[in-house]
Write an enzyme that holds these catalytic residues in place. Structure first.
Site, PDB file in Angstrom:
ATOM      1  CD  GLU A  39       4.269  -8.124  -4.546  1.00 41.36           C
ATOM      2  OE1 GLU A  39       3.186  -8.173  -3.945  1.00 41.36           O
ATOM      3  OE2 GLU A  39       4.531  -7.242  -5.411  1.00 41.36           O
ATOM      4  CB  CYS A  48      -0.317  -1.340   3.260  1.00 41.31           C
ATOM      5  SG  CYS A  48      -0.330  -1.244   5.034  1.00 41.31           S
ATOM      6  CE  LYS A  57      -0.780   7.244   8.263  1.00 43.57           C
ATOM      7  NZ  LYS A  57      -1.385   6.944   6.953  1.00 43.57           N
ATOM      8  N   GLY A 185      -7.281  17.196  -1.940  1.00 48.62           N
ATOM      9  CA  GLY A 185      -7.425  17.358  -0.483  1.00 48.62           C
ATOM     10  C   GLY A 185      -8.131  16.183   0.150  1.00 48.62           C
ATOM     11  N   GLY A 274      -6.461  10.349  -5.946  1.00 46.88           N
ATOM     12  CA  GLY A 274      -7.157   9.066  -5.841  1.00 46.88           C
ATOM     13  C   GLY A 274      -6.355   7.954  -6.484  1.00 46.88           C
ATOM     14  CG  HIS A 447      -8.677   9.781  36.182  1.00 47.99           C
ATOM     15  ND1 HIS A 447      -9.266  10.738  35.382  1.00 47.99           N
ATOM     16  CD2 HIS A 447      -7.938  10.453  37.110  1.00 47.99           C
ATOM     17  CE1 HIS A 447      -8.903  11.939  35.816  1.00 47.99           C
ATOM     18  NE2 HIS A 447      -8.106  11.796  36.861  1.00 47.99           N
TER      19      HIS A 447
HETATM   20  C1  LIG Z   1       0.366   7.291   0.929  1.00 45.02           C
HETATM   21  C2  LIG Z   1      -0.676   6.279   1.331  1.00 45.02           C
HETATM   22  C3  LIG Z   1      -1.071   6.212   2.659  1.00 45.02           C
HETATM   23  C4  LIG Z   1      -2.025   5.275   3.056  1.00 45.02           C
HETATM   24  N1  LIG Z   1      -2.388   5.237   4.365  1.00 45.02           N
HETATM   25  C5  LIG Z   1      -3.304   4.342   4.775  1.00 45.02           C
HETATM   26  C6  LIG Z   1      -3.671   4.256   6.148  1.00 45.02           C
HETATM   27  O1  LIG Z   1      -3.165   4.988   6.992  1.00 45.02           O
HETATM   28  N2  LIG Z   1      -4.572   3.326   6.507  1.00 45.02           N
HETATM   29  C7  LIG Z   1      -5.164   2.490   5.591  1.00 45.02           C
HETATM   30  O2  LIG Z   1      -5.995   1.663   5.985  1.00 45.02           O
HETATM   31  N3  LIG Z   1      -4.846   2.552   4.281  1.00 45.02           N
HETATM   32  C8  LIG Z   1      -3.938   3.443   3.857  1.00 45.02           C
HETATM   33  N4  LIG Z   1      -3.581   3.495   2.531  1.00 45.02           N
HETATM   34  C9  LIG Z   1      -4.270   2.600   1.589  1.00 45.02           C
HETATM   35  C10 LIG Z   1      -3.676   1.181   1.649  1.00 45.02           C
HETATM   36  O3  LIG Z   1      -2.295   1.235   1.408  1.00 45.02           O
HETATM   37  C11 LIG Z   1      -4.364   0.276   0.647  1.00 45.02           C
HETATM   38  O4  LIG Z   1      -5.758   0.321   0.843  1.00 45.02           O
HETATM   39  C12 LIG Z   1      -3.884  -1.164   0.805  1.00 45.02           C
HETATM   40  O5  LIG Z   1      -2.495  -1.259   0.604  1.00 45.02           O
HETATM   41  C13 LIG Z   1      -4.607  -2.094  -0.177  1.00 45.02           C
HETATM   42  O6  LIG Z   1      -4.163  -3.381   0.045  1.00 45.02           O
HETATM   43  P1  LIG Z   1      -4.224  -4.494  -1.107  1.00 45.02           P
HETATM   44  O7  LIG Z   1      -3.723  -5.746  -0.486  1.00 45.02           O
HETATM   45  O8  LIG Z   1      -5.562  -4.477  -1.728  1.00 45.02           O
HETATM   46  O9  LIG Z   1      -3.217  -4.001  -2.230  1.00 45.02           O
HETATM   47  P2  LIG Z   1      -1.731  -3.431  -2.243  1.00 45.02           P
HETATM   48  O10 LIG Z   1      -1.256  -3.057  -0.907  1.00 45.02           O
HETATM   49  O11 LIG Z   1      -1.732  -2.394  -3.305  1.00 45.02           O
HETATM   50  O12 LIG Z   1      -0.864  -4.672  -2.706  1.00 45.02           O
HETATM   51  C14 LIG Z   1      -0.999  -5.224  -3.977  1.00 45.02           C
HETATM   52  C15 LIG Z   1       0.249  -6.009  -4.301  1.00 45.02           C
HETATM   53  O13 LIG Z   1       0.023  -6.753  -5.497  1.00 45.02           O
HETATM   54  C16 LIG Z   1       1.192  -6.720  -6.300  1.00 45.02           C
HETATM   55  N5  LIG Z   1       0.767  -6.957  -7.687  1.00 45.02           N
HETATM   56  C17 LIG Z   1      -0.043  -6.196  -8.448  1.00 45.02           C
HETATM   57  N6  LIG Z   1      -0.259  -6.766  -9.651  1.00 45.02           N
HETATM   58  C18 LIG Z   1       0.454  -7.920  -9.647  1.00 45.02           C
HETATM   59  C19 LIG Z   1       0.644  -8.963 -10.600  1.00 45.02           C
HETATM   60  N7  LIG Z   1       0.029  -8.956 -11.791  1.00 45.02           N
HETATM   61  N8  LIG Z   1       1.450 -10.003 -10.270  1.00 45.02           N
HETATM   62  C20 LIG Z   1       2.067 -10.047  -9.060  1.00 45.02           C
HETATM   63  N9  LIG Z   1       1.921  -9.088  -8.122  1.00 45.02           N
HETATM   64  C21 LIG Z   1       1.113  -8.048  -8.415  1.00 45.02           C
HETATM   65  C22 LIG Z   1       1.757  -5.325  -6.064  1.00 45.02           C
HETATM   66  O14 LIG Z   1       3.139  -5.277  -6.364  1.00 45.02           O
HETATM   67  C23 LIG Z   1       1.465  -5.135  -4.571  1.00 45.02           C
HETATM   68  O15 LIG Z   1       2.552  -5.568  -3.782  1.00 45.02           O
HETATM   69  C24 LIG Z   1      -2.612   4.411   2.095  1.00 45.02           C
HETATM   70  C25 LIG Z   1      -2.211   4.464   0.758  1.00 45.02           C
HETATM   71  C26 LIG Z   1      -1.254   5.382   0.380  1.00 45.02           C
HETATM   72  C27 LIG Z   1      -0.833   5.442  -1.060  1.00 45.02           C
END
Ligand SMILES: Cc1cc2nc3c(=O)[nH]c(=O)nc-3n(C[C@H](O)[C@H](O)[C@H](O)COP(=O)(O)OP(=O)(O)OC[C@H]3O[C@@H](n4cnc5c(N)ncnc54)[C@H](O)[C@@H]3O)c2cc1C
Length: 468
Positions: A39, A48, A57, A185, A274, A447
């Protein structure tokens, strides 16, 4: 001092500790693998836990509490003096994040998962380098799960800096803005607009297409959008954002509407249009891992890339960029590595937008079911006929069930209303287990509860409504 880069042999390696990576790591450990997570961020938990689902949240919760404190006069609770201390709001958000990221460290320790802090870069099919402040080290792996997540898209004219921020910047603002523009949006833009509106900020959403929250059906969005507007959010659709000029004390946003240039000067502008997968600069090309034209890694139903022992999960593969999808794929990949036959099945994938009232969907809409050649019907029940919703000041919204005509099997559901994010799980389970509307109607619901609206809707589907 690094004297030589002799490879260190590892078994199962996971890159990334987000909801995809950490869940995959824990499950792989539970299934008997020796797991190492790489990481690059000092904190575990990914987008997340650090800057996504959890902090957003937390802010949304505080914004609700603030509104409740302000508006409880009709219940006999005095709201004579309600203050908002922004630094404490931010402190609360940070404390929730800290607690959750510590939780991931605890889970790793408990499951004897090693963590390497640094940036991983693939060298070849069997090894990667981890780069950190003091140098770099090569590690070999037997199996690899890539879970590197995604980052916010930057648009021309809006370089992130100062008062031009992304969703992370908006979550962590040091001062509460009086005026805020959110570009985009989608669900992230609308959730944060809703929270800031509750805090008393005047928010303008600039949306490039003709509608906000486009992933949801019109009648669902209508209720949530109406409520955003009631709370003072200005929604401008078909607005093309052109540029932002940071004036020091404020920022001027230029956009075009109906071919005419318009400007708005506000405290901050957040771009939430996005996210892009983190699939560049991790060495995929060194190994020949295939991606599609959006940069998403191509995988099979077990999450396996075109290289047999390398898997990819979460935001870097196709499908909704959601935390629970990433975790689900992480478990499947861990099971595949353990030799199990698990495959992904996205039939019952919930999605939630935490606006007021909440929107939650699972499975298919009527239109999607028809596109798939299914002969379906739908039934709707309003929360205005639900005693618990009315007592919670939340009579807005409805439950809709989508079910097959012949078997009356549930294939989808949409809920807009209070606590829709929790209510949707009953219907996700219904789809997952092949339940019919009769199964739901025969299930005794407590209920008074919001969940009774689901049972009442099943009665509507069966043509024997009781409460409407
Ligand atoms: C503001 C916001 C609100 C959100 N709310 C929701 C919600 O309510 N519900 C929901 O389901 N989803 C929500 N999401 C989306 C959700 O956060 C993501 O879909 C989710 O975090 C994806 O998980 P992941 O494990 O694929 O990647 P990530 O959570 O992005 O984790 C990837 C990790 O990999 C690490 N990394 C990247 N490249 C490298 C590398 N080369 N070497 C070592 N480490 C690396 C990063 O540092 C990171 O810690 C939200 C996103 C945002 C921005």
């Amino acid at each position: 001092m690094v004297v030589g880069d002799f490879p260190i042999d590892l078994d199962t390696v996971v890159i990334g500790s987000g909801p995809g990576g950490y869940v995959a790591a824990v499950h792989a450990a539970e299934l008997g693998q020796k797991v190492t997570v790489v990481e690059e961020n000092a904190k575990l938990g990914g987008v997340c836990l650090r800057v996504g689902c959890i902090p957003s949240k937390a802010l949304i919760q505080v914004s609700h509490d603030y509104q409740t404190a302000l508006n409880s006069g009709s219940e006999g609770i005095s709201s004579a003096k309600v203050d908002l201390d922004w630094s404490k709001v931010q402190g609360y958000r940070a404390s929730v994040v800290q607690r959750m990221t510590n939780g991931v460290s605890y889970l790793f320790k408990k499951n004897k998962i090693d963590v390497l802090h640094g940036k991983a870069f693939l060298k070849d099919k069997n090894s990667l380098r981890v780069m950190h402040e003091d140098g770099a080290q090569t590690y070999t792996f037997k199996n690899l799960i890539i879970a590197t997540g995604s980052h916010p898209i930057e648009i021309p004219g809006f370089k992130f800096n100062g008062r031009v921020i992304d969703s992370t910047g908006l979550l962590e603002l040091k001062d509460q803005p009086k005026e805020l523009v959110i570009i985009g949006g989608g669900y992230i833009g609308c959730e944060l607009a809703s929270a800031y509106a509750n805090f008393g900020t005047h928010v303008t959403i600039l949306e490039g297409t003709d509608a906000i929250m486009r992933n949801y059906e019109k009648d669902v969005v209508k209720i949530a959008q109406g409520n955003l507007e009631k709370r003072g959010v200005t929604i401008v659709t078909n607005a093309m954002a052109k540029s932002a000029t940071d004036n020091g004390d404020n920022v001027t946003v230029t956009y075009t509407l109906d071919g005419k240039e318009q400007t708005l000067t506000v405290d901050d502008v957040c771009v939430a249009v996005g996210r892009k997968p983190n699939t560049k600069e991790i060495g995929l090309e060194q190994v020949g891992i295939q991606t599609d034209d959006r940069g998403l890694i191509k995988v099979d139903a077990q999450g396996r890339t075109n290289i047999d022992h390398i898997y990819a999960i979460g935001d870097i593969v196709a499908g909704a960029a959601l935390a629970h999808k990433a975790s689900y794929e992480g478990k499947v990949a861990a099971e595949a590595i353990a030799g199990q036959k698990s495959v992904v099945d996205y039939r019952a994938m919930p999605a939630v937008c935490y606006v007021d009232p909440e929107i939650a969907t699972t499975g298919l809409t009527v239109a999607q079911a028809k596109d798939q050649g299914l002969d379906v019907k739908s039934a709707k029940f309003p929360f205005s006929a639900n005693g618990r919703a009315v007592s919670m000041h939340s009579p807005d919204g409805f439950v809709r069930l989508v079910y097959t005509k012949d078997q009356e099997q549930v294939v989808g559901a949409q809920i807009v209303g209070a606590d829709a994010s929790d209510l949707i799980s009953e219907l996700t389970l219904a789809i997952e287990s092949g339940a019919t509307v009769e199964d739901i109607a025969l299930t005794i619901h407590p209920h008074p509860s919001l969940s009774e609206a689901i049972m009442d809707d099943a009665d509507v589907a069966l043509g024997m409504p009781t409460n409407i």
